[in-house]
Structures are given as structure tokens and as C-alpha cells.
Design an enzyme around this catalytic site. Structure first.
Site, PDB file in Angstrom:
ATOM      1  N   LYS A 299       1.962  -3.605   6.686  1.00 17.76           N
ATOM      2  CA  LYS A 299       2.485  -3.575   5.306  1.00 17.76           C
ATOM      3  C   LYS A 299       3.990  -3.282   5.319  1.00 17.76           C
ATOM      4  O   LYS A 299       4.771  -3.910   4.598  1.00 17.76           O
ATOM      5  CB  LYS A 299       1.747  -2.518   4.479  1.00 17.76           C
ATOM      6  CG  LYS A 299       0.251  -2.785   4.291  1.00 17.76           C
ATOM      7  CD  LYS A 299      -0.026  -4.034   3.474  1.00 17.76           C
ATOM      8  CE  LYS A 299      -1.495  -4.281   3.243  1.00 17.76           C
ATOM      9  NZ  LYS A 299      -1.779  -5.598   2.670  1.00 17.76           N
TER      10      LYS A 299
ATOM     11  N   SER B 255       0.841  -1.206   0.000  1.00 13.40           N
ATOM     12  CA  SER B 255       0.000   0.000   0.000  1.00 13.40           C
ATOM     13  C   SER B 255       0.867   1.244   0.000  1.00 13.40           C
ATOM     14  O   SER B 255       1.984   1.243   0.554  1.00 13.40           O
ATOM     15  CB  SER B 255      -0.863  -0.019   1.263  1.00 13.40           C
ATOM     16  OG  SER B 255      -1.401   1.253   1.511  1.00 13.40           O
TER      17      SER B 255
ATOM     18  N   TYR C  96      -2.484  -1.129  10.793  1.00 15.06           N
ATOM     19  CA  TYR C  96      -2.675  -1.755   9.476  1.00 15.06           C
ATOM     20  C   TYR C  96      -1.489  -1.431   8.564  1.00 15.06           C
ATOM     21  O   TYR C  96      -0.890  -2.314   7.943  1.00 15.06           O
ATOM     22  CB  TYR C  96      -3.987  -1.257   8.842  1.00 15.06           C
ATOM     23  CG  TYR C  96      -3.988  -1.348   7.334  1.00 15.06           C
ATOM     24  CD1 TYR C  96      -4.201  -2.558   6.698  1.00 15.06           C
ATOM     25  CD2 TYR C  96      -3.724  -0.218   6.543  1.00 15.06           C
ATOM     26  CE1 TYR C  96      -4.167  -2.650   5.312  1.00 15.06           C
ATOM     27  CE2 TYR C  96      -3.683  -0.302   5.171  1.00 15.06           C
ATOM     28  CZ  TYR C  96      -3.903  -1.515   4.551  1.00 15.06           C
ATOM     29  OH  TYR C  96      -3.842  -1.599   3.191  1.00 15.06           O
TER      30      TYR C  96
HETATM   31  N1  UFG Z   1     -13.489  10.536   2.951  1.00 16.18           N
HETATM   32  C1  UFG Z   1     -14.527  11.386   3.249  1.00 16.18           C
HETATM   33  N2  UFG Z   1     -15.688  10.829   3.712  1.00 16.18           N
HETATM   34  C2  UFG Z   1     -15.846   9.497   3.899  1.00 16.18           C
HETATM   35  C3  UFG Z   1     -14.768   8.634   3.587  1.00 16.18           C
HETATM   36  C4  UFG Z   1     -13.601   9.195   3.126  1.00 16.18           C
HETATM   37  O1  UFG Z   1     -14.429  12.603   3.091  1.00 16.18           O
HETATM   38  O2  UFG Z   1     -16.919   9.078   4.353  1.00 16.18           O
HETATM   39  C5  UFG Z   1     -12.227  11.099   2.430  1.00 16.18           C
HETATM   40  C6  UFG Z   1     -11.049  10.863   3.344  1.00 16.18           C
HETATM   41  O3  UFG Z   1     -10.962  11.879   4.333  1.00 16.18           O
HETATM   42  C7  UFG Z   1      -9.891  10.914   2.351  1.00 16.18           C
HETATM   43  C8  UFG Z   1     -10.508  10.367   1.050  1.00 16.18           C
HETATM   44  O4  UFG Z   1     -11.925  10.467   1.219  1.00 16.18           O
HETATM   45  O5  UFG Z   1      -9.522  12.228   2.122  1.00 16.18           O
HETATM   46  C9  UFG Z   1     -10.158   8.937   0.776  1.00 16.18           C
HETATM   47  O6  UFG Z   1     -10.441   8.171   1.935  1.00 16.18           O
HETATM   48  P1  UFG Z   1     -10.467   6.575   1.903  1.00 16.18           P
HETATM   49  O7  UFG Z   1     -10.829   6.126   3.283  1.00 16.18           O
HETATM   50  O8  UFG Z   1     -11.289   6.097   0.772  1.00 16.18           O
HETATM   51  O9  UFG Z   1      -8.964   6.189   1.549  1.00 16.18           O
HETATM   52  P2  UFG Z   1      -7.601   6.561   2.308  1.00 16.18           P
HETATM   53  O10 UFG Z   1      -6.809   7.382   1.364  1.00 16.18           O
HETATM   54  O11 UFG Z   1      -7.807   7.098   3.661  1.00 16.18           O
HETATM   55  O12 UFG Z   1      -7.032   5.106   2.557  1.00 16.18           O
HETATM   56  C10 UFG Z   1      -6.474   4.386   1.490  1.00 16.18           C
HETATM   57  C11 UFG Z   1      -6.649   2.901   1.695  1.00 16.18           C
HETATM   58  C12 UFG Z   1      -5.813   2.408   2.836  1.00 16.18           C
HETATM   59  C13 UFG Z   1      -4.410   2.916   2.756  1.00 16.18           C
HETATM   60  C14 UFG Z   1      -4.413   4.407   2.617  1.00 16.18           C
HETATM   61  C15 UFG Z   1      -3.037   4.992   2.488  1.00 16.18           C
HETATM   62  O13 UFG Z   1      -8.012   2.588   1.937  1.00 16.18           O
HETATM   63  O14 UFG Z   1      -5.790   1.008   2.786  1.00 16.18           O
HETATM   64  O15 UFG Z   1      -5.144   4.744   1.440  1.00 16.18           O
HETATM   65  O16 UFG Z   1      -2.427   4.527   1.344  1.00 16.18           O
HETATM   66  F1  UFG Z   1      -3.726   2.596   3.884  1.00 16.18           F
END
Ligand code: UFG
Length: 332
Positions: A153, A124, A149
Site C-alpha cells: 500500500k 489502508s 501487505y
Molecule cells: N482480533 C482478536 N481475535 C481475532 C481476530 C482479531 O482479538 O480472532 C483483534 C486483533 O488483535 C485486533 C482487532 O481484533 O486488535 C482487529 O483485528 P483485525 O484483524 O480485524 O484488523 P487489524 O486492525 O489487525 O487489520 C486491519 C485490516 C488490515 C490493515 C490493518 C491496519 O484488516 O488490512 O487494519 O490498518 F492493514
């Protein structure tokens, strides 16, 4: 090739199994169904016209895993199996370390016992941590993470690196994913987490389907063009194809090599919401909420290494991602 796919009935795993079988390989799925459903296996069969082998096994069970190697002449392994919810890993770190690390160690021991020397690992972008500037490049230190998590990785990448040093004829390809979204064009496979989704696209899809009232955008006061976080969203089918390229690479290479799989472009939360609305002619209710703890303002991939060495690049558009995500969510 006979390819063992651990976690093969999960979101990325199932799409990868379809690409493997379409390319003429045999896929042997090992999955404990802790975050996926067995019906995925028959859905893969209806897409591919034949069924992959399926074993309901947790990869920490060495005896059962060994049986899979005895019953199938495994040429290579793609290792997806693992817990993956960032927030949950903060509240139950021991479960994450136990399951994710133990399953990898067990898998490596069983692979060694049966002489299997090719592994593609589902890593990741989280391994780049908060310190590196983006776009992230594979030669930057990938030794940090913000959650248990993510640390699993980092640790597994370390374990694989040390293992390759000790076994010079072993090949481990580390695929560092950015943010996979979207679904297979059939509408049969997709991201279908248990409970309320943590990730953005499955949450959007459930709001669009009327199962959740509204999306909360976590912060609009970041130092980004529209104030919301930017991520490198890529289509899960493109990501799945990347695993085939990694497998080809592993056939004639030894040692450990990391590749970013992303598009190389950042998209904000608001841009993704608008793209989803436009692609699907749907209006999506949302509110702006506080920042989510642990979120980085922006990051995306430098995807040139995968292009130059694996011959892989993301081809599908944001519109494709939004359309297919809705096609799956609205039919399941
Ligand atoms: N977001 C919202 N509302 C929500 C969900 C997410 O605004 O209900 C935003 C988050 O704040 C973030 C973006 O959408 O800015 C993406 O969020 P995600 O949770 O979809 O993804 P992340 O980037 O946080 O996480 C992903 C993977 C993880 C990994 C991480 C870092 O899901 O497995 O990238 O690489 F660890």
C-alpha cells in the site's frame, strides 16, 4: 459514468458496485475470483435490478485488461484488486509484491494507453505505521508499515504520487480505510473470506454461527481502557459511499490526494464483542489469548478531511454493523 472496478466482487468492491449502480453509474467488474465468488455478481444484480459487466481477469494481464477498455468506454477506475491478508503476506512476500504492485503498474499503463485519467485507490490506515500518534491525520508521514501487505500500500501510494507528478492532468485519490465491518442490508453481500478468518468480525460471525468454537481475544494487557486493542470500525456501506464521493472529487481535480475513511472513534475488541452480543441477542464464547505479533494497541482516524472536502462522514452505528454482519453470516 462507466466505472471500472477492479476487485469488484470482493467484500468492499461489491458493496461499492451496489452504491455506484444505485447512483445511476455503470459498473464494469474485473476480478480473478482469487478471494471472491462469481455468485456475488448475480447477488449485486438482484439488489440493483440490473447486472454489472463482469470479466474474470487478473489485473496483471495487460492484454485482457486492454480488451476491457476497448469494449467499454471507461471514464474512471476504482482499484481494489490485490491480496490483503497481513499474516499471509509475511510468509509469501514475493506473491504480494508481484501481484499488488504489478497489477497497479499494469492498470496505470493500460489507463494511459486509453486516456483514462481518474483513479480511486483502495489504501489502508496501515500506511501510518507504528510511529505516528493517533488519531491519524493525512498530513502525517504515511511511509511505514508492519507487513509486506502494508508495504504494497505504501509503495503503490508512492507510485501514484510520482505518476501524478509526471502527468499533471491525472487524478489519484488515495482512500485510507480503517476497519470496515458489517454487510449490505439485503443480507446478500458480506465479508466471506476463504478458510479461517483472520479479521475480527468474520471470526466473530463464524463463532456465532457455531462453525468455530470460540473467539480468542489477542491480549488484554494493552494500555487501553479495558486492556484490549482499539480500532476504528466503520460500516462497509458507509465506506462504499466514500468511494462515490472520491469519484465525484476526482472529476474536477488533478493530482494526488489522500483521505482517511473512518468514524474517528476507537472501539475495543471487548466492546465490539459485547455490542455484537447485545445487537443480536447472542452469547459469544471467548477466551483471552496472547497478543498477536504486529498488532498496534490502538489507532483511529481523524476523519475531518473527508468531511470537509468530500462531504463524507460515517453515519451507521456499531449496532448496525453488528446486526448486518450477523444477518449475512446467518443466511449464507
Ligand atoms: N482480533 C482478536 N481475535 C481475532 C481476530 C482479531 O482479538 O480472532 C483483534 C486483533 O488483535 C485486533 C482487532 O481484533 O486488535 C482487529 O483485528 P483485525 O484483524 O480485524 O484488523 P487489524 O486492525 O489487525 O487489520 C486491519 C485490516 C488490515 C490493515 C490493518 C491496519 O484488516 O488490512 O487494519 O490498518 F492493514
Amino acid at each position: 459514468m462507466n466505472v471500472l472496478v477492479t476487485g469488484g466482487s470482493g467484500y468492499i468492491g461489491s458493496h461499492t458496485v451496489v452504491e455506484l449502480m444505485t447512483a445511476g453509474h455503470e459498473a464494469i467488474i474485473v476480478d480473478d475470483l482469487s478471494n471472491s465468488k462469481e455468485c456475488v455478481v448475480s447477488r449485486i444484480a438482484s439488489i440493483c435490478g440490473r447486472k454489472p459487466s463482469f470479466y474474470r481477469i487478473n489485473c496483471t494481464d495487460a492484454g485482457k485488461l486492454a480488451r476491457v477498455f476497448v469494449e467499454n468506454d471507461i471514464d474512471a477506475v476504482i482499484h481494489f484488486a490485490g491480496y490483503k491478508a497481513v499474516g499471509e503476506s509475511v510468509t509469501t512476500p514475493l506473491a504480494y509484491y508481484r501481484n499488488n504492485i504489478d497489477s497497479t503498474l499494469t492498470l496505470l499503463e493500460v489507463m494511459e494507453a486509453y486516456g483514462c485519467k481518474k483513479l480511486v485507490f483502495s489504501s489502508s490506515a496501515t500506511v501510518y505505521g507504528p510511529e505516528n500518534p493517533h488519531p491519524y491525520r493525512e498530513d502525517m508521514p504515511a511511509i511505514q508499515s508492519a507487513s509486506p501487505y502494508g508495504w504494497t500500500k505504501v509503495m503503490i501510494e508512492r507510485i501514484l504520487t510520482d505518476y501524478c507528478t509526471s502527468k499533471p492532468d491525472f487524478c489519484a485519490v488515495l482512500l485510507r480505510y480503517f476497519n470496515p465491518i458489517g454487510s449490505h442490508t439485503s443480507g446478500l453481500l458480506g465479508d466471506d473470506p476463504n478458510g479461517i478468518p483472520n479479521n475480527l468480525m468474520p471470526y466473530i460471525a463464524r463463532v456465532a454461527a457455531g462453525q468455530l468454537e470460540k473467539l480468542t481475544i489477542f491480549g488484554n494487557d494493552y494500555r487501553t481502557p479495558d486492556g484490549t486493542c482499539q480500532r476504528d470500525y466503520l460500516h462497509v456501506v458507509d465506506l462504499a459511499v466514500g468511494h462515490l464521493k472520491a469519484l465525484e472529487y476526482a472529476q474536477d481535480h488533478e493530482g494526488v490526494e489522500a483521505f482517511n475513511l473512518g468514524t474517528g472513534k476507537g472501539i475495543s475488541v471487548l466492546e465490539l464483542v459485547k455490542a455484537f452480543e447485545t445487537a443480536n441477542s447472542i452469547s459469544l464464547p471467548y477466551v483471552i489469548g496472547p497478543r498477536r505479533a504486529g498488532d498496534l494497541p490502538a489507532f483511529w482516524a481523524d476523519a475531518s478531511k473527508a468531511k470537509n472536502i468530500l462531504g463524507w462522514e460515517a453515519k451507521l452505528s456499531v449496532e448496525d454493523m453488528c446486526r448486518s454482519a450477523w444477518s449475512f453470516a446467518s443466511s449464507s
